[in-house]
Design a protein around this motif. Structure first.
Motif, PDB file in Angstrom:
ATOM      1  N   ARG A  70      -5.033  16.270   3.023  1.00 40.48           N
ATOM      2  CA  ARG A  70      -6.033  17.333   3.224  1.00 40.48           C
ATOM      3  C   ARG A  70      -5.624  18.627   2.537  1.00 40.48           C
ATOM      4  N   SER A  71      -4.328  18.954   2.604  1.00 40.74           N
ATOM      5  CA  SER A  71      -3.875  20.194   1.990  1.00 40.74           C
ATOM      6  C   SER A  71      -3.952  20.122   0.461  1.00 40.74           C
ATOM      7  N   SER A  72      -3.937  18.895  -0.081  1.00 43.57           N
ATOM      8  CA  SER A  72      -4.061  18.746  -1.530  1.00 43.57           C
ATOM      9  C   SER A  72      -5.501  18.468  -1.960  1.00 43.57           C
ATOM     10  N   GLY A  73      -6.420  18.528  -0.994  1.00 40.32           N
ATOM     11  CA  GLY A  73      -7.834  18.379  -1.317  1.00 40.32           C
ATOM     12  C   GLY A  73      -8.342  16.958  -1.370  1.00 40.32           C
ATOM     13  N   VAL A  74      -7.572  15.983  -0.877  1.00 42.03           N
ATOM     14  CA  VAL A  74      -8.007  14.589  -0.882  1.00 42.03           C
ATOM     15  C   VAL A  74      -8.680  14.301   0.445  1.00 42.03           C
ATOM     16  N   ASN A  75      -9.840  13.681   0.388  1.00 43.97           N
ATOM     17  CA  ASN A  75     -10.469  13.183   1.610  1.00 43.97           C
ATOM     18  C   ASN A  75     -11.024  11.796   1.340  1.00 43.97           C
ATOM     19  N   SER A  76     -11.513  11.156   2.373  1.00 43.03           N
ATOM     20  CA  SER A  76     -11.956   9.760   2.213  1.00 43.03           C
ATOM     21  C   SER A  76     -13.156   9.639   1.277  1.00 43.03           C
ATOM     22  N   ALA A  77     -13.936  10.694   1.119  1.00 44.85           N
ATOM     23  CA  ALA A  77     -15.069  10.643   0.202  1.00 44.85           C
ATOM     24  C   ALA A  77     -14.595  10.636  -1.256  1.00 44.85           C
ATOM     25  N   GLN A  78     -13.372  11.114  -1.501  1.00 45.02           N
ATOM     26  CA  GLN A  78     -12.824  11.138  -2.848  1.00 45.02           C
ATOM     27  C   GLN A  78     -11.802  10.018  -3.034  1.00 45.02           C
ATOM     28  N   ALA A  79     -11.925   8.979  -2.270  1.00 47.45           N
ATOM     29  CA  ALA A  79     -10.917   7.906  -2.268  1.00 47.45           C
ATOM     30  C   ALA A  79     -10.668   7.382  -3.677  1.00 47.45           C
TER      31      ALA A  79
ATOM     32  N   LEU B 186       0.826  -1.212   0.000  1.00 47.57           N
ATOM     33  CA  LEU B 186       0.000   0.000   0.000  1.00 47.57           C
ATOM     34  C   LEU B 186       0.859   1.260   0.000  1.00 47.57           C
ATOM     35  N   MET B 187       2.019   1.201   0.640  1.00 50.40           N
ATOM     36  CA  MET B 187       2.900   2.361   0.681  1.00 50.40           C
ATOM     37  C   MET B 187       3.411   2.700  -0.716  1.00 50.40           C
ATOM     38  N   VAL B 188       3.739   1.676  -1.481  1.00 55.01           N
ATOM     39  CA  VAL B 188       4.215   1.896  -2.850  1.00 55.01           C
ATOM     40  C   VAL B 188       3.146   2.610  -3.671  1.00 55.01           C
ATOM     41  N   GLN B 189       1.877   2.325  -3.371  1.00 55.45           N
ATOM     42  CA  GLN B 189       0.756   2.958  -4.072  1.00 55.45           C
ATOM     43  C   GLN B 189       0.372   4.300  -3.455  1.00 55.45           C
ATOM     44  N   GLN B 190       1.095   4.715  -2.422  1.00 59.05           N
ATOM     45  CA  GLN B 190       0.856   5.974  -1.708  1.00 59.05           C
ATOM     46  C   GLN B 190      -0.548   6.058  -1.125  1.00 59.05           C
ATOM     47  N   LYS B 191      -1.002   4.967  -0.545  1.00 62.57           N
ATOM     48  CA  LYS B 191      -2.294   4.937   0.136  1.00 62.57           C
ATOM     49  C   LYS B 191      -2.082   5.243   1.616  1.00 62.57           C
ATOM     50  N   ILE B 192      -2.805   6.202   2.126  1.00 64.63           N
ATOM     51  CA  ILE B 192      -2.639   6.640   3.509  1.00 64.63           C
ATOM     52  C   ILE B 192      -2.838   5.493   4.493  1.00 64.63           C
ATOM     53  N   GLU B 193      -3.719   4.576   4.169  1.00 62.75           N
ATOM     54  CA  GLU B 193      -4.047   3.487   5.082  1.00 62.75           C
ATOM     55  C   GLU B 193      -2.896   2.514   5.305  1.00 62.75           C
ATOM     56  N   HIS B 194      -1.825   2.632   4.523  1.00 68.31           N
ATOM     57  CA  HIS B 194      -0.680   1.757   4.788  1.00 68.31           C
ATOM     58  C   HIS B 194      -0.136   1.972   6.190  1.00 68.31           C
ATOM     59  N   TRP B 195      -0.317   3.185   6.717  1.00 62.38           N
ATOM     60  CA  TRP B 195       0.157   3.464   8.078  1.00 62.38           C
ATOM     61  C   TRP B 195      -0.572   2.615   9.108  1.00 62.38           C
ATOM     62  N   HIS B 196      -1.833   2.272   8.868  1.00 62.02           N
ATOM     63  CA  HIS B 196      -2.574   1.400   9.795  1.00 62.02           C
ATOM     64  C   HIS B 196      -1.869   0.052   9.918  1.00 62.02           C
ATOM     65  N   PHE B 197      -1.434  -0.471   8.791  1.00 57.47           N
ATOM     66  CA  PHE B 197      -0.777  -1.774   8.780  1.00 57.47           C
ATOM     67  C   PHE B 197       0.603  -1.715   9.425  1.00 57.47           C
ATOM     68  N   TRP B 198       1.331  -0.615   9.177  1.00 60.31           N
ATOM     69  CA  TRP B 198       2.628  -0.472   9.843  1.00 60.31           C
ATOM     70  C   TRP B 198       2.436  -0.374  11.353  1.00 60.31           C
TER      71      TRP B 198
ATOM     72  N   TRP C 193       1.461   8.735   9.691  1.00 60.48           N
ATOM     73  CA  TRP C 193       0.016   8.735   9.412  1.00 60.48           C
ATOM     74  C   TRP C 193      -0.527  10.156   9.537  1.00 60.48           C
ATOM     75  N   TYR C 194      -0.167  10.825  10.612  1.00 58.28           N
ATOM     76  CA  TYR C 194      -0.625  12.203  10.827  1.00 58.28           C
ATOM     77  C   TYR C 194      -0.159  13.119   9.705  1.00 58.28           C
ATOM     78  N   ARG C 195       1.099  13.004   9.321  1.00 60.31           N
ATOM     79  CA  ARG C 195       1.656  13.883   8.278  1.00 60.31           C
ATOM     80  C   ARG C 195       1.050  13.598   6.903  1.00 60.31           C
ATOM     81  N   TRP C 196       0.866  12.316   6.593  1.00 60.75           N
ATOM     82  CA  TRP C 196       0.272  11.976   5.295  1.00 60.75           C
ATOM     83  C   TRP C 196      -1.172  12.455   5.232  1.00 60.75           C
ATOM     84  N   ARG C 197      -1.923  12.329   6.312  1.00 61.75           N
ATOM     85  CA  ARG C 197      -3.306  12.832   6.334  1.00 61.75           C
ATOM     86  C   ARG C 197      -3.326  14.329   6.126  1.00 61.75           C
ATOM     87  N   ALA C 198      -2.403  15.034   6.784  1.00 58.36           N
ATOM     88  CA  ALA C 198      -2.323  16.490   6.621  1.00 58.36           C
ATOM     89  C   ALA C 198      -1.963  16.855   5.181  1.00 58.36           C
ATOM     90  N   CYS C 199      -1.039  16.104   4.593  1.00 59.91           N
ATOM     91  CA  CYS C 199      -0.642  16.348   3.205  1.00 59.91           C
ATOM     92  C   CYS C 199      -1.823  16.104   2.262  1.00 59.91           C
TER      93      CYS C 199
END
Length: 122
Positions: free
Chosen positions: A112-121, A58-70, A104-110
Motif C-alpha cells: 500500500r505504501s508503494s501504491g500497489v493494490n489488488s486492482a493493479q495486480a 509465490l514468495m520467490v515472486q514476491q506475491k502477497i498472496e503467498h502468505w495465504h498458503f503459508w 501478511w499484514y506487513r507485506w500488505r502495508a508495504c
C-alpha cells in the motif's frame, strides 16, 4: 531501492485461482504417493506439503498472496501434529502461523505504501 528490495505485488484473480488449483492437484498426487508408501496421515501431510510448495513459489515472486498458503500450511500442520500428540511441534507451527499473519499484514502495508493494490495486480 536496491535490486534486493522488497516489492510485493498482488496476483491477478485467475493466477490466484490457478495457485489454489495447483495446490489441490498436488495434494491429490502427493496423498497417493504417501498412501503407497504406507503413510498414516496422508491427506494432512499432502496438504501441508503442497501449500508450502505453492507458498514458496509465490514468495520467490514476491506475491502477497503467498502468505495465504503459508497460513493454511501452518494451520493444517498444527491440526496434524496436535492429532498425533506432537504438542511441541504443534506449538511451533502455531508460532509459524502467527508469523505468517504478521508477514501478511506487513507485506500488505508495504504494498500500500508503494501504491500497489489488488486492482493493479501484476
Amino acid at each position: 531501492m536496491g535490486p534486493d528490495a522488497l516489492r510485493p505485488a498482488h496476483l491477478r484473480l485467475p493466477h490466484y485461482l490457478l495457485a489454489w488449483l495447483a495446490a489441490a492437484l498436488l495434494s491429490s498426487v502427493l496423498q497417493l504417493g504417501l498412501r503407497l508408501a504406507g503413510g498414516s496421515a496422508v491427506w494432512g501431510d499432502a496438504v501441508v506439503t503442497s501449500a508450502s510448495l505453492v507458498a514458496q513459489a509465490l514468495m520467490v515472486q514476491q506475491k502477497i498472496e503467498h502468505w495465504h498458503f503459508w497460513l493454511i500450511a501452518n494451520l493444517c500442520a498444527v491440526a496434524l501434529f496436535w492429532s498425533q500428540q506432537l504438542l511441541a511441534t504443534a506449538l511451533l507451527y502455531s508460532v509459524f502461523a502467527a508469523l505468517a499473519l504478521s508477514g501478511w499484514y506487513r507485506w500488505r502495508a508495504c504494498a500500500r505504501s508503494s501504491g500497489v493494490n489488488s486492482a493493479q495486480a501484476a
